[in-house]
Design an enzyme around this catalytic site. Structure first.
Site, mmCIF file in Angstrom:
data_model
loop_
_atom_site.group_PDB
_atom_site.id
_atom_site.type_symbol
_atom_site.label_atom_id
_atom_site.label_comp_id
_atom_site.label_asym_id
_atom_site.label_seq_id
_atom_site.Cartn_x
_atom_site.Cartn_y
_atom_site.Cartn_z
ATOM 1 N N SER A 142 34.572 43.846 35.664
ATOM 2 C CA SER A 142 34.185 43.376 33.992
ATOM 3 C C SER A 142 34.160 45.129 33.472
ATOM 4 O O SER A 142 33.718 46.075 33.657
ATOM 5 C CB SER A 142 32.383 42.760 33.506
ATOM 6 O OG SER A 142 32.434 42.698 32.700
ATOM 7 N N TYR A 156 23.981 41.372 35.168
ATOM 8 C CA TYR A 156 26.015 41.594 35.525
ATOM 9 C C TYR A 156 26.154 42.528 35.182
ATOM 10 O O TYR A 156 26.832 43.055 36.336
ATOM 11 C CB TYR A 156 25.712 40.493 34.197
ATOM 12 C CG TYR A 156 27.435 40.162 34.393
ATOM 13 C CD1 TYR A 156 28.296 38.996 34.900
ATOM 14 C CD2 TYR A 156 27.974 40.919 33.451
ATOM 15 C CE1 TYR A 156 29.034 38.897 34.813
ATOM 16 C CE2 TYR A 156 29.397 40.481 33.612
ATOM 17 C CZ TYR A 156 30.341 39.413 33.839
ATOM 18 O OH TYR A 156 31.603 39.892 33.810
HETATM 19 N N1 LIG Z 1 35.997 35.520 31.206
HETATM 20 C C1 LIG Z 1 35.694 37.099 30.716
HETATM 21 O O1 LIG Z 1 35.244 37.375 29.526
HETATM 22 C C2 LIG Z 1 35.165 37.942 31.959
HETATM 23 C C3 LIG Z 1 35.141 38.950 31.355
HETATM 24 C C4 LIG Z 1 34.739 40.157 32.770
HETATM 25 C C5 LIG Z 1 34.950 39.883 33.376
HETATM 26 N N2 LIG Z 1 35.469 37.999 33.443
HETATM 27 C C6 LIG Z 1 35.266 37.994 35.179
HETATM 28 O O2 LIG Z 1 35.643 37.133 35.643
HETATM 29 C C7 LIG Z 1 35.037 36.179 36.430
HETATM 30 C C8 LIG Z 1 35.024 34.553 36.680
HETATM 31 O O3 LIG Z 1 35.126 34.713 34.803
HETATM 32 P P1 LIG Z 1 35.879 33.127 34.887
HETATM 33 O O4 LIG Z 1 35.268 33.854 33.004
HETATM 34 O O5 LIG Z 1 36.873 32.720 34.553
HETATM 35 O O6 LIG Z 1 34.293 32.865 35.904
HETATM 36 P P2 LIG Z 1 34.412 31.043 35.472
HETATM 37 O O7 LIG Z 1 34.704 29.993 34.344
HETATM 38 O O8 LIG Z 1 32.528 31.069 35.201
HETATM 39 O O9 LIG Z 1 34.270 30.992 36.368
HETATM 40 C C9 LIG Z 1 33.840 31.265 37.259
HETATM 41 C C10 LIG Z 1 33.631 30.348 38.548
HETATM 42 O O10 LIG Z 1 33.108 31.511 39.526
HETATM 43 C C11 LIG Z 1 31.723 30.258 40.200
HETATM 44 N N3 LIG Z 1 30.997 30.456 41.358
HETATM 45 C C12 LIG Z 1 29.745 30.629 41.020
HETATM 46 N N4 LIG Z 1 29.253 30.845 41.406
HETATM 47 C C13 LIG Z 1 29.655 30.479 42.980
HETATM 48 C C14 LIG Z 1 28.376 30.386 43.799
HETATM 49 N N5 LIG Z 1 27.595 30.977 43.907
HETATM 50 N N6 LIG Z 1 29.197 30.260 44.090
HETATM 51 C C15 LIG Z 1 30.674 30.164 44.867
HETATM 52 N N7 LIG Z 1 31.350 30.464 43.660
HETATM 53 C C16 LIG Z 1 30.627 30.404 42.465
HETATM 54 C C17 LIG Z 1 32.668 28.932 39.941
HETATM 55 O O11 LIG Z 1 32.635 28.284 41.086
HETATM 56 P P3 LIG Z 1 31.807 26.439 40.767
HETATM 57 O O12 LIG Z 1 30.644 26.386 40.031
HETATM 58 O O13 LIG Z 1 32.555 25.726 41.507
HETATM 59 O O14 LIG Z 1 30.477 26.501 42.393
HETATM 60 C C18 LIG Z 1 33.860 29.216 39.175
HETATM 61 O O15 LIG Z 1 34.975 28.839 39.855
HETATM 62 C C19 LIG Z 1 33.882 36.389 37.250
HETATM 63 O O16 LIG Z 1 34.199 37.275 38.233
HETATM 64 C C20 LIG Z 1 33.576 37.206 35.559
HETATM 65 O O17 LIG Z 1 32.964 37.842 36.171
HETATM 66 C C21 LIG Z 1 35.297 37.413 33.124
#
Ligand SMILES: NC(=O)c1ccc[n+]([C@@H]2O[C@H](COP(=O)([O-])OP(=O)(O)OC[C@H]3O[C@@H](n4cnc5c(N)ncnc54)[C@H](OP(=O)(O)O)[C@@H]3O)[C@@H](O)[C@H]2O)c1
Length: 244
Positions: A142, A156
């Site tokens: 990130s 985080y």
């Molecule tokens: N969106 C952004 O702007 C952004 C920016 C920088 C980095 N990121 C990174 O990109 C990645 C995806 O982010 P996103 O925005 O798509 O997040 P999201 O919409 O919140 O989705 C997170 C995913 O992680 C899974 N997850 C969460 N806790 C878990 C656990 N304990 N065990 C197994 N699976 C788990 C969730 O599935 P379940 O709920 O089914 O477990 C979900 O599929 C993350 O690593 C995040 O830090 C995102």
């Protein structure tokens, strides 16, 4: 002779960036195996369906160690890509940012298990399958791993900084097996993880808009394809110029 179908294992496929990424790989003809806490979402099926999904709680180290065998049993001895995408970004009771003073140790540990330790546990456990396919690992870091972010908490941010360092270490250790290891560092991508107030932040981004999960998926796909065959140990920023 027809080409062997490639296999992707991705954590956190149920929403956001992970969901867009599995759809992209599926469209490209890959077999996709997914892991997350929720069961396989029947309303949005792809490829092989429920038998290619493993319910796993990455915050629980014993569950991860136990489920690795189940994951391995679903592979044919080869794994072309592992994408460590699942991530959590906890907030305080009123949605406030948790900093180095206000984050309790339990929360800090949970964040590190999901965002950091699970990546190395999965990659190590599946190293023979990755080596057999000369595969690629992509760790989702990130922008918050590189600078203080107004909404992302300290646990985080430090977990993502550690994951970036892990990418370098893994590229060194897995490289001799022919396995490339890279990271992608998204900025503000339109998913459920975003905090209220992001719209203000977006006004000052060079590209003046949020990124879309499909734009992140495209970079992940590039890093898992032969188009990036000499790229390893690096982090690609996907943030519309937010870092400048
Ligand atoms: N969106 C952004 O702007 C952004 C920016 C920088 C980095 N990121 C990174 O990109 C990645 C995806 O982010 P996103 O925005 O798509 O997040 P999201 O919409 O919140 O989705 C997170 C995913 O992680 C899974 N997850 C969460 N806790 C878990 C656990 N304990 N065990 C197994 N699976 C788990 C969730 O599935 P379940 O709920 O089914 O477990 C979900 O599929 C993350 O690593 C995040 O830090 C995102």
């Amino acid at each position: 002779m027809s080409e062997r179908q490639k296999t992707l294992l991705l954590t956190g496929a149920s929403r956001g960036i992970g969901h867009a990424t599995v759809r992209r790989f599926n469209r490209e003809g890959w077999r996709v195996i997914t892991c997350s806490r929720q069961p396989f979402p029947e309303e949005c099926p792809w490829g092989g369906g429920a038998e290619n999904h493993v319910q796993i709680d990455l915050a629980n180290p014993s569950d991860v160690i136990e489920k690795v065998e189940l994951i391995r049993s679903k592979l044919d001895g080869r794994l072309d890509a592992l994408v460590n995408n699942a991530g959590i970004s906890p907030k305080g009771p009123d949605g406030e940012r948790l900093n180095t003073i206000t984050t309790d140790l339990r929360t800090w540990g949970q964040v590190f298990h999901v965002n950091f330790f699970s990546s190395v546990v999965l990659a190590r456990a599946l190293k023979e399958e990755l080596a057999a396919a000369k595969g690629a690992v992509v760790n989702v870091t990130s922008i918050a791993g590189n600078e203080v972010h107004p909404f992302a908490g300290a646990a985080y941010a430090t977990s993502k900084a550690a994951l970036k360092a892990l990418t370098r270490e893994m590229a060194h250790d897995f490289g001799p097996m022919g396995v490339r290891v890279n990271a992608i560092a998204p900025g503000e991508i339109e998913t459920a993880i975003l905090s209220p107030g992001t719209e203000k932040l977006v006004e000052n981004l060079p590209l003046r808009r949020l990124g879309q999960p499909e734009e992140v998926a495209a970079t992940v796909f590039f890093l898992c394809s032969s188009e990036s065959s000499y790229i390893s140990g690096t982090e690609i920023e996907i943030n519309g110029g937010q870092h400048v």
